[in-house]
Enzyme design. Structure first.
Site, PDB file in Angstrom:
ATOM      1  N   SER A 297       0.831  -1.198   0.000  1.00 49.69           N
ATOM      2  CA  SER A 297       0.000   0.000   0.000  1.00 49.69           C
ATOM      3  C   SER A 297       0.872   1.257   0.000  1.00 49.69           C
ATOM      4  O   SER A 297       1.663   1.463  -0.915  1.00 49.69           O
ATOM      5  CB  SER A 297      -0.960  -0.045   1.188  1.00 49.69           C
ATOM      6  OG  SER A 297      -1.964   0.924   1.064  1.00 49.69           O
TER       7      SER A 297
ATOM      8  N   HIS B 255      -7.411  -5.971  -0.119  1.00 50.33           N
ATOM      9  CA  HIS B 255      -6.194  -5.231   0.212  1.00 50.33           C
ATOM     10  C   HIS B 255      -5.341  -6.007   1.211  1.00 50.33           C
ATOM     11  O   HIS B 255      -4.115  -5.918   1.181  1.00 50.33           O
ATOM     12  CB  HIS B 255      -6.589  -3.865   0.792  1.00 50.33           C
ATOM     13  CG  HIS B 255      -5.545  -2.813   0.644  1.00 50.33           C
ATOM     14  ND1 HIS B 255      -4.980  -2.462  -0.566  1.00 50.33           N
ATOM     15  CD2 HIS B 255      -4.960  -1.991   1.572  1.00 50.33           C
ATOM     16  CE1 HIS B 255      -4.111  -1.486  -0.395  1.00 50.33           C
ATOM     17  NE2 HIS B 255      -4.066  -1.191   0.904  1.00 50.33           N
TER      18      HIS B 255
ATOM     19  N   ASP C 103      -9.686  -5.713  -4.424  1.00 47.00           N
ATOM     20  CA  ASP C 103      -9.149  -4.695  -3.513  1.00 47.00           C
ATOM     21  C   ASP C 103     -10.078  -3.480  -3.490  1.00 47.00           C
ATOM     22  O   ASP C 103     -10.249  -2.795  -4.489  1.00 47.00           O
ATOM     23  CB  ASP C 103      -7.750  -4.278  -3.978  1.00 47.00           C
ATOM     24  CG  ASP C 103      -6.989  -3.477  -2.936  1.00 47.00           C
ATOM     25  OD1 ASP C 103      -7.624  -2.684  -2.221  1.00 47.00           O
ATOM     26  OD2 ASP C 103      -5.762  -3.628  -2.861  1.00 47.00           O
TER      27      ASP C 103
END
Length: 290
Positions: A113, A270, A241
């Site tokens: 991320s 995610h 995601d």
């Protein structure tokens, strides 16, 4: 020391648990963990999470003979909570300071991320001399914000609406999105206890850092620098995601990084570092082994 309590049970004296720290150029103390003695793998954590998030990766790579280094970003985990330094350049410089502090060579950088964004900016600012490979995992790349030349982006107003929710009821925001984070609707087996742990870890992050790093990740454009990456690069993203939509992030990043290997997990959200740990670990291992 072991002491006997009055009712006959043995108890251990509480001992202080310490982790190593280093000091950045702007005098911020950052916590890190360093395990093993082999070729180094440096893990850069997600927004609102610290090095503990990698608990399903570290044992695997230690058993394979690799050295694992984990950083708690400023404002996160056990690191200092300064009032500033949450721009992408400073965050990348923090990562560089750690790598230089430990004198790491031929390292594989793994960023999830926002950690992926930090890795990308590290390469842009500090080069690839100490880097052998890169893995962008569910990374918020290449550019999230809607602009005239980035029609795939998200309007600033929507990002700021999320900031307003943080400042209104931050625990609720994380709790409401926890199931989607792990894509449990697709059959991923994640216990309520594990979900609760993830939310608590996010809430341990400084509220100010939560907002500042959110804005940094949203507003930073990596498109040009990604095209200059020359080390072997793995890009992993979940099709489901909800935090970093694959069509806006992973697929576009794969088109920009020359010669990159792209892996898309159809049932992953995610939080694939938990739900798809075995697949992810083996994909990263293939990268590291070359």
């Amino acid at each position: 020391m072991i002491v006997a309590e009055p009712w006959g049970h043995l108890a251990l004296e509480p001992q202080e648990i310490t982790v190593p720290y280093f000091e950045t150029a702007d005098h911020v103390r950052l916590a890190y963990e360093d395990y093993g003695t082999g070729t180094p793998i440096v893990f850069a954590a997600s927004w609102a999470l610290a090095g503990d998030m990698w608990e399903y990766q570290v044992p695997f790579f230690l058993e394979q003979g690799y050295r694992c280094v984990l950083l708690d970003r400023r404002g996160h985990g056990r690191s200092d909570r300064p009032s500033g330094g949450y721009d992408i350049d400073t965050l990348a410089d923090d990562l560089a300071d750690l790598i230089e502090h430990l004198d790491l060579q031929a390292a594989t950088l793994v960023g999830h991320s926002t950690g992926g964004a930090e890795v990308a900016r590290y390469l842009a600012r500090h080069g690839e001399d100490r880097v052998a490979n890169v893995a962008f995992v569910s990374a918020v790349l290449p550019f999230l914000q809607l602009t005239d030349d980035n029609p795939e982006g998200t309007p600033e107003a929507l990002s700021e609406a999320t900031v307003t929710q943080f400042r209104t009821d931050r625990p609720r925001w994380f709790a409401d999105r926890a199931q989607g984070f792990f894509a449990t609707h697709l059959g991923n087996d994640v216990s309520p206890a594990l979900i609760d742990l993830g939310v608590r870890r996010c809430l341990d992050t400084s509220p100010m850092a939560t907002v500042a790093v959110w804005r940094t990740a949203f507003r930073t454009d990596h498109r040009e620098s990604l095209q200059r990456v020359t080390v072997p690069t793995l890009i992993v993203h979940g099709t489901a995601d909800q935090s970093a939509r694959v069509e806006k992030t992973g697929r576009r990043t794969a088109q920009l990084v020359p010669g990159s290997v792209y892996r898309e997990y159809p049932t992953a959200g995610h939080g694939l570092f938990v739900t798809h740990r075995d697949q992810l670990n083996n994909d990263i291992l293939d990268l590291v082994k070359g």
